[in-house]
Write a protein that holds these residues in place. Structure first.
Motif, mmCIF file in Angstrom:
data_model
loop_
_atom_site.group_PDB
_atom_site.id
_atom_site.type_symbol
_atom_site.label_atom_id
_atom_site.label_comp_id
_atom_site.label_asym_id
_atom_site.label_seq_id
_atom_site.Cartn_x
_atom_site.Cartn_y
_atom_site.Cartn_z
ATOM 1 N N SER A 160 -18.000 35.569 15.022
ATOM 2 C CA SER A 160 -17.645 34.657 16.108
ATOM 3 C C SER A 160 -16.162 34.761 16.433
ATOM 4 C CB SER A 160 -17.969 33.211 15.709
ATOM 5 O OG SER A 160 -19.348 33.037 15.471
ATOM 6 N N LEU A 161 -15.857 34.464 17.672
ATOM 7 C CA LEU A 161 -14.479 34.341 18.130
ATOM 8 C C LEU A 161 -14.428 33.239 19.175
ATOM 9 C CD1 LEU A 161 -13.245 38.024 18.743
ATOM 10 C CD2 LEU A 161 -12.385 36.448 17.008
ATOM 11 N N ARG A 162 -13.273 32.617 19.303
ATOM 12 C CA ARG A 162 -13.074 31.653 20.375
ATOM 13 C C ARG A 162 -11.864 32.074 21.200
ATOM 14 N NH1 ARG A 162 -11.825 25.152 20.700
ATOM 15 N NH2 ARG A 162 -9.734 25.799 20.054
ATOM 16 N N GLY A 206 -21.663 22.428 36.277
ATOM 17 C CA GLY A 206 -21.971 23.685 36.958
ATOM 18 C C GLY A 206 -21.820 24.911 36.089
ATOM 19 N N ILE A 207 -22.084 24.783 34.800
ATOM 20 C CA ILE A 207 -21.905 25.901 33.878
ATOM 21 C C ILE A 207 -22.955 26.972 34.127
ATOM 22 C CG2 ILE A 207 -22.069 26.579 31.462
ATOM 23 C CD1 ILE A 207 -20.647 23.965 30.760
ATOM 24 N N ASP A 208 -22.494 28.195 34.137
ATOM 25 C CA ASP A 208 -23.375 29.336 34.387
ATOM 26 C C ASP A 208 -22.961 30.486 33.479
ATOM 27 O OD1 ASP A 208 -24.178 31.436 37.266
ATOM 28 O OD2 ASP A 208 -25.395 30.794 35.554
ATOM 29 N N TYR A 209 -23.949 31.256 33.051
ATOM 30 C CA TYR A 209 -23.703 32.385 32.151
ATOM 31 C C TYR A 209 -24.401 33.637 32.661
ATOM 32 C CZ TYR A 209 -22.402 28.797 28.713
ATOM 33 O OH TYR A 209 -21.820 27.738 28.060
ATOM 34 N N ALA A 210 -23.833 34.767 32.317
ATOM 35 C CA ALA A 210 -24.545 36.018 32.499
ATOM 36 C C ALA A 210 -25.719 36.049 31.530
ATOM 37 C CB ALA A 210 -23.617 37.200 32.236
ATOM 38 N N ASP A 211 -26.803 36.680 31.927
ATOM 39 C CA ASP A 211 -27.988 36.730 31.066
ATOM 40 C C ASP A 211 -27.671 37.347 29.707
ATOM 41 O OD1 ASP A 211 -30.386 37.443 33.742
ATOM 42 O OD2 ASP A 211 -29.537 35.552 33.005
ATOM 43 N N SER A 212 -26.760 38.284 29.678
ATOM 44 C CA SER A 212 -26.456 39.014 28.449
ATOM 45 C C SER A 212 -25.786 38.149 27.386
ATOM 46 C CB SER A 212 -25.559 40.209 28.763
ATOM 47 O OG SER A 212 -24.362 39.784 29.386
ATOM 48 N N VAL A 213 -25.249 36.997 27.776
ATOM 49 C CA VAL A 213 -24.547 36.155 26.805
ATOM 50 C C VAL A 213 -25.196 34.782 26.633
ATOM 51 C CG1 VAL A 213 -22.389 37.330 27.383
ATOM 52 C CG2 VAL A 213 -22.893 35.099 28.402
ATOM 53 N N LYS A 214 -26.221 34.476 27.396
ATOM 54 C CA LYS A 214 -26.875 33.173 27.292
ATOM 55 C C LYS A 214 -27.389 32.936 25.880
ATOM 56 C CE LYS A 214 -28.358 32.380 32.055
ATOM 57 N NZ LYS A 214 -29.490 32.355 33.014
ATOM 58 N N GLY A 215 -27.134 31.745 25.386
ATOM 59 C CA GLY A 215 -27.573 31.387 24.043
ATOM 60 C C GLY A 215 -26.604 31.791 22.951
ATOM 61 N N PHE A 236 -22.887 32.513 23.886
ATOM 62 C CA PHE A 236 -21.545 32.114 24.321
ATOM 63 C C PHE A 236 -21.593 30.705 24.907
ATOM 64 C CE2 PHE A 236 -19.633 36.591 25.318
ATOM 65 C CZ PHE A 236 -20.032 37.027 24.053
ATOM 66 N N THR A 237 -20.494 29.971 24.729
ATOM 67 C CA THR A 237 -20.368 28.636 25.300
ATOM 68 C C THR A 237 -19.009 28.501 25.976
ATOM 69 O OG1 THR A 237 -21.784 27.694 23.569
ATOM 70 C CG2 THR A 237 -20.426 26.168 24.851
ATOM 71 N N ILE A 238 -19.030 28.164 27.247
ATOM 72 C CA ILE A 238 -17.797 27.931 27.981
ATOM 73 C C ILE A 238 -17.514 26.437 28.030
ATOM 74 C CG2 ILE A 238 -18.946 27.802 30.239
ATOM 75 C CD1 ILE A 238 -16.502 29.204 31.461
ATOM 76 N N LEU A 297 -13.869 29.916 25.498
ATOM 77 C CA LEU A 297 -15.121 30.654 25.427
ATOM 78 C C LEU A 297 -15.445 30.860 23.957
ATOM 79 C CD1 LEU A 297 -17.355 32.024 27.135
ATOM 80 C CD2 LEU A 297 -16.161 34.194 26.716
ATOM 81 N N GLN A 298 -16.418 30.116 23.471
ATOM 82 C CA GLN A 298 -16.891 30.285 22.097
ATOM 83 C C GLN A 298 -17.942 31.379 22.095
ATOM 84 O OE1 GLN A 298 -15.922 28.727 19.161
ATOM 85 N NE2 GLN A 298 -17.268 30.223 18.188
ATOM 86 N N MET A 299 -17.701 32.412 21.330
ATOM 87 C CA MET A 299 -18.601 33.557 21.292
ATOM 88 C C MET A 299 -19.184 33.691 19.895
ATOM 89 S SD MET A 299 -16.366 36.304 23.509
ATOM 90 C CE MET A 299 -15.137 36.492 22.239
ATOM 91 N N ASN A 300 -20.488 33.540 19.792
ATOM 92 C CA ASN A 300 -21.197 33.648 18.522
ATOM 93 C C ASN A 300 -22.162 34.825 18.552
ATOM 94 O OD1 ASN A 300 -19.919 31.244 17.678
ATOM 95 N ND2 ASN A 300 -21.586 29.999 18.505
#
Length: 122
Positions: free
Chosen positions: A17-19, A57-66, A68-70, A81-84
């Protein structure tokens, strides 16, 4: 002049993970939608995630859904951007962007940060 500064990139192993953080001046941040983009070597810059000025209005690319959290903290003029569960294909330079309005709908990014490198090793 809008000044966006990303931080938090680095080298991480698969599954780690990275933030990322994006700091801005209040004048450049409050009232504007913000987003994250990334660009891998030899590829075009692509959308990752976006958030409206009020945190909705949060939106994600399909490749990061589930994975990443903005989010944003308007009191600190900072977006995150929390990236797990990182994958090798997440390796890229990540850019912070400000949209031209309170929502990204109907607007385009009008300002960019300098980028921060994220490298996921397998």
């Amino acid at each position: 002049q809008v000044h966006l500064v990303e931080s938090g990139g680095g080298l991480v192993q698969v599954g780690g993970s990275l933030r990322l953080s994006c700091a801005a001046s209040a004048r450049a941040f409050v009232g504007y939608a913000m987003g994250w983009f990334r660009q891998a070597p030899g590829k075009e810059r692509e959308f990752v995630a976006a958030i409206n000025s009020d945190g909705g209005g949060i939106d994600y690319a399909d490749s990061v859904k589930g994975r990443f959290t903005i989010s944003r903290d308007n009191a600190k003029n900072t977006m995150y951007l929390q990236m797990n569960s990182l994958k090798p294909e997440d390796t890229a330079v990540y850019y912070c962007a400000r949209y031209g309005g309170w929502t990204r709908i109907g607007t385009l990014p009008d300002s960019w940060g300098q980028g921060t490198q994220v490298t996921v090793s397998s």
